[in-house]
Design an enzyme around this catalytic site. Sequence first.
Site, PDB file in Angstrom:
ATOM      1  N   PRO A  29       0.781  -1.231   0.000  1.00 32.06           N
ATOM      2  CA  PRO A  29       0.000   0.000   0.000  1.00 32.06           C
ATOM      3  C   PRO A  29       0.818   1.290   0.000  1.00 32.06           C
ATOM      4  O   PRO A  29       1.829   1.396   0.697  1.00 32.06           O
ATOM      5  CB  PRO A  29      -0.834  -0.102   1.287  1.00 32.06           C
ATOM      6  N   ASN A  30       0.315   2.223  -0.785  1.00 37.66           N
ATOM      7  CA  ASN A  30       0.834   3.592  -0.918  1.00 37.66           C
ATOM      8  C   ASN A  30       2.104   3.697  -1.764  1.00 37.66           C
ATOM      9  O   ASN A  30       2.534   4.807  -2.085  1.00 37.66           O
ATOM     10  CB  ASN A  30       1.050   4.254   0.459  1.00 37.66           C
ATOM     11  N   ARG A  49       5.390  12.129  -3.416  1.00 42.29           N
ATOM     12  CA  ARG A  49       5.260  12.640  -2.038  1.00 42.29           C
ATOM     13  C   ARG A  49       6.452  12.142  -1.213  1.00 42.29           C
ATOM     14  O   ARG A  49       7.017  11.097  -1.513  1.00 42.29           O
ATOM     15  CB  ARG A  49       4.011  12.070  -1.338  1.00 42.29           C
ATOM     16  N   TYR A  68      11.407   8.582   0.673  1.00 43.75           N
ATOM     17  CA  TYR A  68      11.218   7.486  -0.293  1.00 43.75           C
ATOM     18  C   TYR A  68      11.857   7.737  -1.665  1.00 43.75           C
ATOM     19  O   TYR A  68      11.732   6.893  -2.551  1.00 43.75           O
ATOM     20  CB  TYR A  68       9.712   7.189  -0.441  1.00 43.75           C
ATOM     21  N   ASN A 124       7.950  -5.662  -1.213  1.00 45.63           N
ATOM     22  CA  ASN A 124       7.894  -4.586  -0.216  1.00 45.63           C
ATOM     23  C   ASN A 124       6.461  -4.547   0.318  1.00 45.63           C
ATOM     24  O   ASN A 124       5.573  -3.999  -0.327  1.00 45.63           O
ATOM     25  CB  ASN A 124       8.280  -3.238  -0.812  1.00 45.63           C
ATOM     26  N   ALA A 134       3.236  -0.904   4.771  1.00 42.95           N
ATOM     27  CA  ALA A 134       2.720  -0.893   6.152  1.00 42.95           C
ATOM     28  C   ALA A 134       2.254  -2.280   6.605  1.00 42.95           C
ATOM     29  O   ALA A 134       2.228  -2.561   7.815  1.00 42.95           O
ATOM     30  CB  ALA A 134       1.585   0.115   6.271  1.00 42.95           C
ATOM     31  N   HIS A 159       4.123  -4.586   9.184  1.00 39.01           N
ATOM     32  CA  HIS A 159       4.016  -4.492  10.638  1.00 39.01           C
ATOM     33  C   HIS A 159       2.673  -5.010  11.171  1.00 39.01           C
ATOM     34  O   HIS A 159       2.429  -4.948  12.368  1.00 39.01           O
ATOM     35  CB  HIS A 159       4.219  -3.027  11.055  1.00 39.01           C
ATOM     36  N   ASP A 199       1.075 -15.696   6.133  1.00 36.99           N
ATOM     37  CA  ASP A 199       0.522 -17.036   5.928  1.00 36.99           C
ATOM     38  C   ASP A 199       0.454 -17.389   4.440  1.00 36.99           C
ATOM     39  O   ASP A 199       0.688 -18.537   4.061  1.00 36.99           O
ATOM     40  CB  ASP A 199      -0.880 -17.141   6.548  1.00 36.99           C
ATOM     41  N   GLU A 248      12.326  -9.503   1.501  1.00 38.55           N
ATOM     42  CA  GLU A 248      11.591  -8.360   2.054  1.00 38.55           C
ATOM     43  C   GLU A 248      12.417  -7.112   1.772  1.00 38.55           C
ATOM     44  O   GLU A 248      13.581  -7.038   2.169  1.00 38.55           O
ATOM     45  CB  GLU A 248      11.432  -8.579   3.565  1.00 38.55           C
ATOM     46  N   HIS A 252      12.711  -2.848   1.905  1.00 33.33           N
ATOM     47  CA  HIS A 252      12.218  -1.551   2.375  1.00 33.33           C
ATOM     48  C   HIS A 252      13.136  -0.460   1.861  1.00 33.33           C
ATOM     49  O   HIS A 252      14.358  -0.593   1.923  1.00 33.33           O
ATOM     50  CB  HIS A 252      12.174  -1.493   3.905  1.00 33.33           C
ATOM     51  N   SER A 311      13.223   2.714   3.109  1.00 29.07           N
ATOM     52  CA  SER A 311      13.799   3.289   4.327  1.00 29.07           C
ATOM     53  C   SER A 311      14.259   2.134   5.222  1.00 29.07           C
ATOM     54  O   SER A 311      14.104   0.961   4.853  1.00 29.07           O
ATOM     55  CB  SER A 311      12.741   4.133   5.047  1.00 29.07           C
ATOM     56  N   ARG A 360      13.110   4.113  12.518  1.00 29.90           N
ATOM     57  CA  ARG A 360      11.960   5.012  12.515  1.00 29.90           C
ATOM     58  C   ARG A 360      11.093   4.803  13.775  1.00 29.90           C
ATOM     59  O   ARG A 360      11.613   4.442  14.815  1.00 29.90           O
ATOM     60  CB  ARG A 360      11.195   4.817  11.202  1.00 29.90           C
ATOM     61  N   ARG A 385       7.117   0.607  13.780  1.00 27.10           N
ATOM     62  CA  ARG A 385       7.709  -0.030  12.590  1.00 27.10           C
ATOM     63  C   ARG A 385       8.778  -1.059  12.954  1.00 27.10           C
ATOM     64  O   ARG A 385       9.450  -1.608  12.087  1.00 27.10           O
ATOM     65  CB  ARG A 385       8.327   1.022  11.667  1.00 27.10           C
TER      66      ARG A 385
HETATM   67  O1  CA2 Z   1      10.614   1.845   3.716  1.00 26.65           O
HETATM   68  C1  CA2 Z   1       9.754   1.168   3.160  1.00 26.65           C
HETATM   69  O2  CA2 Z   1       9.871   0.724   2.016  1.00 26.65           O
HETATM   70  C2  CA2 Z   1       8.420   0.892   3.879  1.00 26.65           C
HETATM   71  O3  CA2 Z   1       8.012  -0.428   3.532  1.00 26.65           O
HETATM   72  C3  CA2 Z   1       7.440   1.929   3.336  1.00 26.65           C
HETATM   73  C4  CA2 Z   1       6.082   1.880   4.014  1.00 26.65           C
HETATM   74  C5  CA2 Z   1       6.219   1.909   5.536  1.00 26.65           C
HETATM   75  O4  CA2 Z   1       4.942   1.733   6.136  1.00 26.65           O
HETATM   76  C6  CA2 Z   1       7.179   0.835   6.041  1.00 26.65           C
HETATM   77  O5  CA2 Z   1       7.300   0.989   7.439  1.00 26.65           O
HETATM   78  C7  CA2 Z   1       8.539   0.975   5.395  1.00 26.65           C
HETATM   79  C8  CA2 Z   1       5.212   3.061   3.579  1.00 26.65           C
HETATM   80  C9  CA2 Z   1       5.015   3.162   2.103  1.00 26.65           C
HETATM   81  C10 CA2 Z   1       4.439   4.506   1.796  1.00 26.65           C
HETATM   82  O6  CA2 Z   1       4.823   4.849   0.484  1.00 26.65           O
HETATM   83  C11 CA2 Z   1       4.800   6.172   0.130  1.00 26.65           C
HETATM   84  C12 CA2 Z   1       5.481   6.490  -1.011  1.00 26.65           C
HETATM   85  C13 CA2 Z   1       5.539   7.799  -1.415  1.00 26.65           C
HETATM   86  C14 CA2 Z   1       4.901   8.766  -0.690  1.00 26.65           C
HETATM   87  C15 CA2 Z   1       4.205   8.438   0.450  1.00 26.65           C
HETATM   88  C16 CA2 Z   1       4.154   7.133   0.876  1.00 26.65           C
END
Ligand code: CA2
Length: 148
Positions: A9-10, A17, A22, A74, A77, A80, A87, A98, A100, A102, A107, A111
Amino acid sequence: MHLLLLNGPNLNLLGTREPEIYGAETLADIEQQVAAKAEQLGAQVVSFQSNAEHELIERIHQASHESIDFIVFNPAAYTHTSVALRDALTAVAIPFSEVHISDPEQREPFRQQSFFSDIAVHVVKGLGTQGYLVATEQAIEFLTSQIR
Ligand code: CA2
């Protein structure tokens, strides 16, 4: 060798953003770079991103009918929170890494826990979007060493 590049997601917002966390590359850029790197190393990649947990689960199930050899994932969210995705990966028994962008451990406290790290073949974190390329190389190296 067939890889599935799976993003949670996201991550469709990459490059639009929070570039300070990121990076500036879009998901399409990353998917293209991963495909090019894989092709250089003799593998093919299919990519999928979803904001919905059940769609990611369905995609993992589908992978087991498609001779996918490795999943570069990846979970965003869901890293976590999602026992259900864990599963699914255990059920299909496809090796995965896996990834990431970041380093979640550096953080917020929420997380710190991952539902995936203890069952992943590799964990790549904190390398920015380059981490996807590192994970792709590691996946192909892993598959190549299995064949030998
Ligand atoms: O660091 C990573 O790749 C994460 O998987 C990114 C997740 C975060 O919840 C994990 O803790 C670490 C969040 C992805 C959000 O992606 C965005 C990308 C661009 C702008 C805003 C959010």
